[in-house]
Design a protein around this motif. Sequence first.
Motif, short mmCIF file in Angstrom:
data_model
loop_
_atom_site.label_atom_id
_atom_site.label_comp_id
_atom_site.label_asym_id
_atom_site.label_seq_id
_atom_site.Cartn_x
_atom_site.Cartn_y
_atom_site.Cartn_z
N ALA A 150 0.83 -1.20 0.00
CA ALA A 150 0.00 0.00 0.00
C ALA A 150 0.87 1.26 0.00
N LEU A 151 2.00 1.20 0.69
CA LEU A 151 2.92 2.34 0.70
C LEU A 151 3.68 2.42 -0.62
N ALA A 152 4.23 1.30 -1.06
CA ALA A 152 5.02 1.29 -2.30
C ALA A 152 4.19 1.74 -3.51
N ASN A 153 2.89 1.42 -3.51
CA ASN A 153 2.03 1.78 -4.63
C ASN A 153 1.70 3.27 -4.68
N HIS A 154 1.88 3.99 -3.59
CA HIS A 154 1.51 5.41 -3.54
C HIS A 154 2.67 6.36 -3.31
N ALA A 155 3.80 5.83 -2.90
CA ALA A 155 4.97 6.68 -2.61
C ALA A 155 5.60 7.18 -3.90
N PRO A 156 6.32 8.30 -3.82
CA PRO A 156 7.04 8.77 -5.01
C PRO A 156 8.11 7.76 -5.43
N PRO A 157 8.50 7.78 -6.69
CA PRO A 157 9.49 6.82 -7.17
C PRO A 157 10.80 6.85 -6.38
N SER A 158 11.15 7.98 -5.82
CA SER A 158 12.41 8.11 -5.09
C SER A 158 12.36 7.49 -3.69
N TRP A 159 11.18 7.10 -3.21
CA TRP A 159 11.03 6.66 -1.83
C TRP A 159 11.92 5.47 -1.50
N LEU A 160 11.88 4.42 -2.28
CA LEU A 160 12.70 3.25 -1.97
C LEU A 160 14.18 3.55 -2.10
N ALA A 161 14.56 4.35 -3.08
CA ALA A 161 15.97 4.72 -3.25
C ALA A 161 16.44 5.53 -2.04
N ASP A 162 15.59 6.45 -1.56
CA ASP A 162 15.95 7.25 -0.38
C ASP A 162 16.14 6.34 0.83
N PHE A 163 15.27 5.35 0.96
CA PHE A 163 15.37 4.41 2.08
C PHE A 163 16.66 3.60 1.97
N ALA A 164 16.97 3.14 0.77
CA ALA A 164 18.17 2.33 0.56
C ALA A 164 19.46 3.11 0.86
N ASN A 165 19.42 4.44 0.69
CA ASN A 165 20.60 5.26 0.92
C ASN A 165 20.66 5.85 2.33
N ALA A 166 19.71 5.49 3.17
CA ALA A 166 19.62 6.06 4.52
C ALA A 166 20.65 5.45 5.47
N ASP A 167 20.90 6.13 6.57
CA ASP A 167 21.75 5.63 7.66
C ASP A 167 21.09 4.38 8.23
N MET A 168 21.75 3.26 8.14
CA MET A 168 21.20 1.99 8.62
C MET A 168 21.89 1.53 9.91
N SER A 169 22.53 2.43 10.61
CA SER A 169 23.25 2.07 11.83
C SER A 169 22.32 1.57 12.94
N TRP A 170 21.04 1.75 12.77
CA TRP A 170 20.05 1.34 13.76
C TRP A 170 19.70 -0.14 13.66
N VAL A 171 20.07 -0.82 12.59
CA VAL A 171 19.61 -2.18 12.35
C VAL A 171 20.06 -3.11 13.47
N PHE A 172 19.09 -3.83 14.03
CA PHE A 172 19.30 -4.78 15.13
C PHE A 172 18.57 -6.07 14.77
N ASP A 173 19.23 -7.19 14.89
CA ASP A 173 18.60 -8.48 14.61
C ASP A 173 17.92 -8.97 15.88
N ALA A 174 16.59 -8.90 15.88
CA ALA A 174 15.80 -9.32 17.05
C ALA A 174 15.30 -10.75 16.93
N THR A 175 15.85 -11.51 16.01
CA THR A 175 15.46 -12.91 15.87
C THR A 175 15.62 -13.61 17.22
N GLY A 176 14.60 -14.32 17.62
CA GLY A 176 14.63 -15.03 18.89
C GLY A 176 14.20 -14.20 20.09
N LEU A 177 14.05 -12.89 19.88
CA LEU A 177 13.64 -12.01 20.99
C LEU A 177 12.17 -11.58 20.88
N VAL A 178 11.59 -11.74 19.72
CA VAL A 178 10.19 -11.31 19.49
C VAL A 178 9.35 -12.45 18.96
#
Length: 159
Positions: A131-159
């Motif tokens: 629903a988001l991808a179908n309505h977002a501007p074309p640059s949305w996914l590219a902007d996300f891919a180029n964002a600071d990803m230092s927050w990524v945490f693997d919560a596998t096994g914790l949730v």
Amino acid sequence: MSVEQASAAADAAQVEAVVHAMWEALSARDWDALKTYLSADCIYLDMPVGPTAAARGPDDIVKRLKIGLEPLASYQNFPGLMVSNGVDVMYEHHEEWQWATGESAVLKFVSVHRVDGGLITLWKDYWDMGALANHAPPSWLADFANADMSWVFDATGLV
């Protein structure tokens, strides 16, 4: 109503108030206020992408949220049904996103929160990424891919 029932109802109301207040801060994009509702080890994850791309702790959760929400010209959360067992909260709501380029999207969510000691310790969002991808501007996914990803945490096994 027994004393135990009254106490449980008061606890549930307090838990729901924390969740409502956190969503009000997010709707206002008041990042500093938002952090005050999250425990130091709170885990946030978008269920469509799963636990390997979670964020942990108020600072990293805000970094994660800003990627999607900060560039928007307008963002608003609209409250809906909230159900609580006194610790866990299920919150059905929707968000309206508007970009400066004119695109807009209405996203329906069910968010699950766990509240302990007056703070949110777990936050899971269930929503339709298409629903988001179908309505977002074309640059949305590219902007996300180029964002600071230092927050990524693997919560596998914790949730």
